[in-house]
Design an enzyme around this catalytic site. Sequence first.
Site, PDB file in Angstrom:
ATOM      1  N   LYS A 194       0.831  -1.210   0.000  1.00 55.58           N
ATOM      2  CA  LYS A 194       0.000   0.000   0.000  1.00 55.58           C
ATOM      3  C   LYS A 194       0.861   1.253   0.000  1.00 55.58           C
ATOM      4  O   LYS A 194       2.029   1.247   0.429  1.00 55.58           O
ATOM      5  CB  LYS A 194      -0.932  -0.006   1.213  1.00 55.58           C
ATOM      6  CG  LYS A 194      -1.985  -1.122   1.204  1.00 55.58           C
ATOM      7  CD  LYS A 194      -3.054  -0.889   0.157  1.00 55.58           C
ATOM      8  CE  LYS A 194      -4.072  -2.039   0.080  1.00 55.58           C
ATOM      9  NZ  LYS A 194      -4.943  -2.123   1.248  1.00 55.58           N
ATOM     10  N   ARG A 207      -3.477 -10.088   4.385  1.00 56.71           N
ATOM     11  CA  ARG A 207      -3.674 -10.281   2.944  1.00 56.71           C
ATOM     12  C   ARG A 207      -2.457  -9.685   2.242  1.00 56.71           C
ATOM     13  O   ARG A 207      -2.234  -8.464   2.320  1.00 56.71           O
ATOM     14  CB  ARG A 207      -4.963  -9.588   2.503  1.00 56.71           C
ATOM     15  CG  ARG A 207      -5.274  -9.701   1.015  1.00 56.71           C
ATOM     16  CD  ARG A 207      -6.585  -8.983   0.701  1.00 56.71           C
ATOM     17  NE  ARG A 207      -6.940  -9.088  -0.703  1.00 56.71           N
ATOM     18  CZ  ARG A 207      -6.529  -8.260  -1.655  1.00 56.71           C
ATOM     19  NH1 ARG A 207      -5.726  -7.240  -1.342  1.00 56.71           N
ATOM     20  NH2 ARG A 207      -6.893  -8.437  -2.915  1.00 56.71           N
TER      21      ARG A 207
END
Length: 261
Positions: free
Chosen positions: A206, A238
């Site tokens: 991210k 994840r």
Amino acid sequence: MQIMGILNVTPNSFSDGGRFIDPAVAIEHGRSLIADGADIIDIGGESTRPGAEPVPPEREWERIAGVVGTLSRETTVSVDTYHAYTAWRAVEAGAHIVNDVTGGQGDPDMFAVVAGLDCDYVVQHGRGNAQSMNDLATYDDVVATVREELLASRDRAVAAGIAPERIILDPGLGFAKVGDQDWQVVRGISAFLGEGHPVLIGQSRKRFLGPVTVGGERDVASAVISGLLAGTGVWAVRVHNVAATKTALNIHEVMTGDRHE
């Protein structure tokens, strides 16, 4: 803590778009993730990165149908979708989890459809859609507000008939959150752990990891966060790089005495 390996069968996902658009290549990659230590494979046919264009559910399902059908016979499969149609088709084909990044806001039929399926359901926090989410990232207290909004989505799901024991919570790092807001959620993860639901964290590659990396290597940063979250009560992470994450979790086990080498 379990590892959910990411398998994007898309042409435009932010870090691996196009690499696994061929179903045969996607299946091979899914199997490599399993070999590296993934407990769950999360299969998506539409990118939900900021700015991504929506994909019709029929097209989304066409991309992932063969991948879901094959891998669900080999491991636990999650389908990354906010479309009720895709969720229904995927569970009918063998998927075990519906991972909805919109928390039911992306499709008014999602809750009712999932309530009639034999599957678990990830309720993720977010605001708006891929085009508007960054403009909606305003909070006085990001942890408290995300928790409040996430639990409100959980309550709507339960009211629609989804069994509480089927619900998994995800605070949605990177979704209507920017910069230090994501770090605040990670640091405040305990606020999401006492509600009686498993908690999923999706930090992998991210944007908020960029400033702390050397040479832009976000997989290392992602794995470090996984190691730090191990033992907190988080149910799963994840991630794209399963091998690095498995290494981080192995180290945590050795350091805490849960693993002996």
